[in-house]
Design an enzyme around this catalytic site. Structure first.
Site, PDB file in Angstrom:
ATOM      1  N   ARG A   1       0.880  -1.189   0.000  1.00 54.77           N
ATOM      2  CA  ARG A   1       0.000   0.000   0.000  1.00 54.77           C
ATOM      3  C   ARG A   1       0.905   1.221   0.000  1.00 54.77           C
ATOM      4  O   ARG A   1       1.707   1.411   0.931  1.00 54.77           O
ATOM      5  CB  ARG A   1      -0.912   0.009   1.227  1.00 54.77           C
ATOM      6  CG  ARG A   1      -1.539   1.371   1.454  1.00 54.77           C
ATOM      7  CD  ARG A   1      -2.630   1.388   2.474  1.00 54.77           C
ATOM      8  NE  ARG A   1      -3.808   0.677   2.005  1.00 54.77           N
ATOM      9  CZ  ARG A   1      -5.010   0.782   2.561  1.00 54.77           C
ATOM     10  NH1 ARG A   1      -5.193   1.567   3.609  1.00 54.77           N
ATOM     11  NH2 ARG A   1      -6.040   0.104   2.089  1.00 54.77           N
TER      12      ARG A   1
ATOM     13  N   HIS B   1      -7.607   0.943  -6.158  1.00 55.57           N
ATOM     14  CA  HIS B   1      -7.792   0.084  -4.980  1.00 55.57           C
ATOM     15  C   HIS B   1      -8.469  -1.218  -5.437  1.00 55.57           C
ATOM     16  O   HIS B   1      -9.636  -1.480  -5.115  1.00 55.57           O
ATOM     17  CB  HIS B   1      -8.643   0.825  -3.951  1.00 55.57           C
ATOM     18  CG  HIS B   1      -8.545   0.267  -2.562  1.00 55.57           C
ATOM     19  ND1 HIS B   1      -7.807  -0.850  -2.256  1.00 55.57           N
ATOM     20  CD2 HIS B   1      -9.108   0.681  -1.390  1.00 55.57           C
ATOM     21  CE1 HIS B   1      -7.915  -1.103  -0.958  1.00 55.57           C
ATOM     22  NE2 HIS B   1      -8.698  -0.198  -0.417  1.00 55.57           N
TER      23      HIS B   1
ATOM     24  N   ASP C   1     -17.249   7.505  -0.748  1.00 57.79           N
ATOM     25  CA  ASP C   1     -15.952   7.389  -0.073  1.00 57.79           C
ATOM     26  C   ASP C   1     -15.626   8.767   0.503  1.00 57.79           C
ATOM     27  O   ASP C   1     -16.312   9.758   0.205  1.00 57.79           O
ATOM     28  CB  ASP C   1     -14.891   6.933  -1.088  1.00 57.79           C
ATOM     29  CG  ASP C   1     -13.526   6.635  -0.461  1.00 57.79           C
ATOM     30  OD1 ASP C   1     -13.438   6.548   0.793  1.00 57.79           O
ATOM     31  OD2 ASP C   1     -12.534   6.504  -1.215  1.00 57.79           O
TER      32      ASP C   1
ATOM     33  N   ARG D   1     -13.557  -8.321   2.597  1.00 57.01           N
ATOM     34  CA  ARG D   1     -12.143  -8.071   2.288  1.00 57.01           C
ATOM     35  C   ARG D   1     -11.322  -9.308   2.664  1.00 57.01           C
ATOM     36  O   ARG D   1     -10.402  -9.697   1.954  1.00 57.01           O
ATOM     37  CB  ARG D   1     -11.614  -6.848   3.063  1.00 57.01           C
ATOM     38  CG  ARG D   1     -12.319  -5.519   2.779  1.00 57.01           C
ATOM     39  CD  ARG D   1     -12.063  -5.010   1.378  1.00 57.01           C
ATOM     40  NE  ARG D   1     -10.655  -4.824   1.078  1.00 57.01           N
ATOM     41  CZ  ARG D   1      -9.892  -3.810   1.488  1.00 57.01           C
ATOM     42  NH1 ARG D   1     -10.413  -2.840   2.220  1.00 57.01           N
ATOM     43  NH2 ARG D   1      -8.620  -3.717   1.143  1.00 57.01           N
TER      44      ARG D   1
ATOM     45  N   GLN E   1     -10.148  -3.811  -2.887  1.00 52.65           N
ATOM     46  CA  GLN E   1     -11.415  -3.311  -2.365  1.00 52.65           C
ATOM     47  C   GLN E   1     -12.560  -3.674  -3.298  1.00 52.65           C
ATOM     48  O   GLN E   1     -13.613  -4.164  -2.878  1.00 52.65           O
ATOM     49  CB  GLN E   1     -11.330  -1.779  -2.217  1.00 52.65           C
ATOM     50  CG  GLN E   1     -12.623  -1.131  -1.760  1.00 52.65           C
ATOM     51  CD  GLN E   1     -12.960  -1.450  -0.323  1.00 52.65           C
ATOM     52  OE1 GLN E   1     -12.119  -1.296   0.551  1.00 52.65           O
ATOM     53  NE2 GLN E   1     -14.185  -1.895  -0.071  1.00 52.65           N
TER      54      GLN E   1
ATOM     55  N   CYS F   1     -16.233   1.958   1.327  1.00 54.98           N
ATOM     56  CA  CYS F   1     -15.041   1.136   1.565  1.00 54.98           C
ATOM     57  C   CYS F   1     -14.570   1.228   3.014  1.00 54.98           C
ATOM     58  O   CYS F   1     -13.883   0.341   3.496  1.00 54.98           O
ATOM     59  CB  CYS F   1     -13.928   1.572   0.624  1.00 54.98           C
ATOM     60  SG  CYS F   1     -13.537   3.326   0.736  1.00 54.98           S
TER      61      CYS F   1
END
Ligand code: CP
Ligand code: NVA
Length: 326
Positions: free
Chosen positions: A117, A144, A239, A307, A147, A279
């Site tokens: 990340r 992402h 988001d 996830r 996700q 998310c």
């Protein structure tokens, strides 16, 4: 024919080496990940052991914060019989200027997979270029993908389908929005995105999504009007207004994003059975109000749980014994 991801028959063996961006994956490969994730979720719930990565190790490089990504990868590989190492970029020599190439070459001698990340998408691509082991993109400023695999899994569980559904993303044209544009159009889901002026998704991502849509029948709508985007949506997604690294711009962003808050009034323009997704982490009272995210149609914690299952599927497919498809 109705898509059955619980009994999905792959067209061919899974051949991807890395997960850098969803655009590299065919529709069939995305379905393979989702199908494997549903299988592993079932096994986990029924307490059926599934040590497909016994003796294998995953390195996890982080230059940004994380709760879900870190914990789900770490617990996920543990449940698969393997081991995870948390590598804060500041604690390894990468943070002191060792090159990405050397880091990749060395870590490839110890590990079986690398999750990273970080800020720049190019850094993830460079890491993959020098790695002989699979590299997984755990979020960059641009994308992402992990996700969105978990999100597609969640939508499939809740709605029993993907193609033909409509997802409305309301907010910043950011990394999550970009991966949703790619992921949805790969599987034939219509996607409408409403962003303030100056915060649209990147042009190349919009163009790629539109091209994908032409192949799969997915409509792509990009607008500044949240009402237009949300009308008749099956899934409403938002988001944060300021992503990691953009915190200093927050006050300025609030001015632009306030009309894009997903509150109960805006949400009422989606379909009656629409689900709400985020998310996470969320900021109640900013991009979403509590009556939506804590309301009966919110699936955010199922989404967060997935996830774990989606990451386990990614690791099994990329790091496992391919001959046995484990
Ligand atoms: N959604 C997500 O990636 O969460 P974390 O930042 O907690 O990993
Ligand atoms: N867009 C957010 C997602 C966090 C999971 C960020 O990049 O901070």
């Amino acid at each position: 024919m109705k898509l059955d991801l619980y009994n999905y028959q792959a067209e061919k063996a899974f051949m991807q080496k890395h997960l850098i961006k969803l655009q590299d994956y065919s529709q069939d490969e995305i379905y393979q990940v989702l199908s494997k994730a549903l299988e592993l979720k079932q096994k986990h719930k029924e307490k059926i052991p599934h040590p497909y990565l016994s003796g294998k190790s995953l390195g996890m490089i982080f230059t940004k914060s994380s709760t879900r990504t870190r914990v789900s990868f770490e617990v996920g590989i543990y449940q698969l019989g393997g081991y995870a190492l948390f590598l804060n970029a500041n604690d390894i020599q990468l943070g002191r200027g060792e090159t990405i190439g050397d880091t990749a070459s060395v870590l490839s001698r110890y590990l079986d997979g690398l999750m990273i990340r970080t800020f720049r998408q190019e850094d993830v691509e460079e890491l993959a270029q020098y790695s002989s082991i699979p590299v997984i993109n755990g979020l960059t400023d641009l994308l992402h993908p992990c996700q969105v695999l978990a999100d597609l899994m969640t939508i499939y569980e809740k709605k029993g389908a993907l193609a033909g559904l409509k997802l409305a993303f309301i907010g910043d044209g950011n990394n999550v929005c970009h991966s949703l544009l790619i992921g949805c159009t790969k599987v034939g889901m219509h996607i409408s995105v409403a962003c303030p002026e100056g915060y649209l998704p990147k042009q190349e991502i919009m163009e790629t999504a539109m091209k994908n849509g032409m192949a799969t029948g997915a409509d792509v709508l990009i607008t500044h009007d949240p009402l237009e985007a949300i009308r008749d949506a099956d899934v409403v997604y938002t988001d944060v207004w300021a992503s990691m690294g953009q915190e200093e711009d927050f006050v300025n962003r609030v001015k632009h994003f306030s009309p894009y808050q997903v509150n109960i009034k805006l949400f009422s323009h989606a379909k009656d059975d629409a689900i709400f997704m985020h998310c996470l982490p969320a900021h109640r009272g900013e991009e979403v109000t509590s009556d939506v995210i804590d309301g009966p149609r919110s699936v955010v914690f199922d989404e967060a749980e997935n996830r774990l299952h989606a990451h386990k599927a990614i690791m099994v497919l990329l790091m496992g014994d391919r001959a046995n498809n484990k």
